[in-house]
Enzyme design. Structure first.
Site, PDB file in Angstrom:
ATOM      1  CG  HIS A 141      34.494  35.104 -55.726  1.00 28.89           C
ATOM      2  ND1 HIS A 141      34.465  34.789 -57.067  1.00 28.89           N
ATOM      3  CD2 HIS A 141      33.210  34.989 -55.281  1.00 28.89           C
ATOM      4  CE1 HIS A 141      33.208  34.491 -57.415  1.00 28.89           C
ATOM      5  NE2 HIS A 141      32.441  34.607 -56.350  1.00 28.89           N
ATOM      6  CG  ASP A 178      28.791  30.063 -56.575  1.00 30.60           C
ATOM      7  OD1 ASP A 178      28.504  29.869 -55.383  1.00 30.60           O
ATOM      8  OD2 ASP A 178      28.731  31.184 -57.128  1.00 30.60           O
ATOM      9  CG  HIS A 180      28.785  34.779 -58.149  1.00 30.98           C
ATOM     10  ND1 HIS A 180      27.887  34.252 -57.246  1.00 30.98           N
ATOM     11  CD2 HIS A 180      28.403  36.060 -58.378  1.00 30.98           C
ATOM     12  CE1 HIS A 180      26.997  35.192 -56.923  1.00 30.98           C
ATOM     13  NE2 HIS A 180      27.285  36.300 -57.602  1.00 30.98           N
TER      14      HIS A 180
END
Ligand SMILES: [Zn+2]
Length: 386
Positions: A141, A178, A180
């Site tokens: 991220h 993952d 996300h």
């Protein structure tokens, strides 16, 4: 090339107690301690005992490599923050929020996490190492100029940019399991056809980072090289198996990567406190097993996973799969129930099968079918060309 008697290149388990001991604070869900739990569980199950395996402590990446991705001004602020200084500018770049707090030593710790990933990529591409697992890697991220989503330095983007610098013709796939969406990595390579970015995640309608719609497919020369498979909340092993078999594996096979970086976050599990997917580690294992025949050079990265005990079990299973070995509990019955987790699952790394039912499940399946049809129509043909 000389071969050792076991006829295998080494595999590296990137971990140190120092990395596992770093603390984001009692209220922060990201617990590096899960890497320590994984190391303990791998030891207990005998999957670190084979002669080709080596536990390697991650070392700090050369700071000059950070700007392969990050803005120098952001790096400068991160260096200030790691000493405990606070400024308004930092907050504008995510430093000092609940998700990415200002922590003493976070810069040095992130440099080591990135160094582990960088070194593993270099070792695998040079043919010195077959496969590696950086437990505390996969900070997908982190943005060019900002920290977010528990991520400060994007180890994935830096390591991949560095490898393309050395070998521009490499075909690399980044596969993100993952829960996300891997927004930072997607953004960095959105117009770049050298990297196939493929992410399976909970839909951005219900989960941070609110992106990763299937219609995000890349731009310019990178069109078709970004592949997003959003899943509805409540998606279970059956829905997951469907998207793996019908979209993930076919796209990867068609792309024919020379090297794969696979983010194997365990936050897709039903017990995960942050997400709404409902996998067991059976679905998780199917993903890891399924990518193995596609490319022999694999770097796995830990990513997320906020149920510590079950994350450690997933990562232990993943390490065993990456090494083609079977976990064996040598101490079952001796220390079994004392070490980890709920009583009913003690003595086994494997979850009981579980499937969701009813309206939610139907909706999850219908959505998955719609997304898979889109991928097969719009993305797969880009790679299936002769
Ligand atoms: Zn995650």
């Amino acid at each position: 090339m000389a071969k050792a008697h076991h006829d295998r290149l080494p595999t590296h388990f990137l971990y140190s107690d120092e990395m596992g001991n770093f603390d984001f604070g009692p209220d922060h869900p990201f617990k590096p301690e899960r890497a320590t739990k994984t190391f303990d569980l791998c030891t207990r199950y005998g999957v670190l005992n084979y002669p080709w395996m080596k536990v390697v402590a991650p070392e700090a990446i050369d700071e000059t490599l950070l700007t392969l991705y990050h803005e120098p001004a952001y790096v400068a602020l991160l260096k200030e923050a790691t000493r405990g200084h606070v400024s308004v500018e930092m907050l504008e770049r995510g430093l000092g929020t609940a998700d990415t707090p200002i922590l003493k030593g976070i810069y040095e710790w992130s440099l080591k996490a990135a160094g582990g990933t960088y070194r593993a990529v270099q070792d695998i591409l040079a043919g010195r190492v077959q496969t590696a697992f950086n437990l505390l890697g996969g900070f997908h991220h982190a943005r060019r100029g900002a920290a977010e989503g528990f991520c400060y330095i994007n180890d994935v983007v830096i390591a991949l940019k560095a490898s393309f610098q050395k070998a521009p013709d490499l075909r690399i796939a980044f596969v993100d399991f993952d829960a996300h969406h891997g927004n930072g990595v997607q953004e960095a390579f959105y117009d770049d056809p050298r990297l196939l970015f493929l992410s399976v995640h909970e839909t951005g309608k219900t989960l941070y980072p609110w992106s990763g719609n299937e219609t995000e497919t890349g731009s310019g020369p990178g069109e078709g090289y970004t592949v997003n498979i959003p899943l509805e909340p409540g998606s279970d092993d059956e829905v997951y198996a469907f998207v793996l078999d019908e979209a993930v594996f076919p796209v990867l096979k068609a792309f024919r990567p020379d090297f794969m970086v696979v983010e194997i976050g365990a936050d897709t599990l039903i017990s995960d406190p942050l997400t709404h997917l409902k996998l067991t580690n059976n679905g998780y294992q199917k993903a890891v097993r399924g990518i193995m025949p596609i490319c022999r050079k694999i770097l796995a990265l830990g990513g997320g996973g906020y149920d510590l005990y079950r994350t450690a079990r997933c990562w232990t299973l993943a390490w065993a799969i990456l090494n083609h070995v079977e976990p064996e509990d040598e101490f079952a019955g001796l220390v079994g129930g004392m070490m980890f987790g709920p009583e009913m699952e003690v003595g086994s790394l494997f979850d009981r099968p579980y499937l969701t039912k009813g309206e939610g499940k139907e909706k999850a399946f219908e959505e998955a079918q719609r997304v898979v049809a889109f991928i097969r129509e719009r993305v797969l043909p880009v790679h299936a060309r002769p």
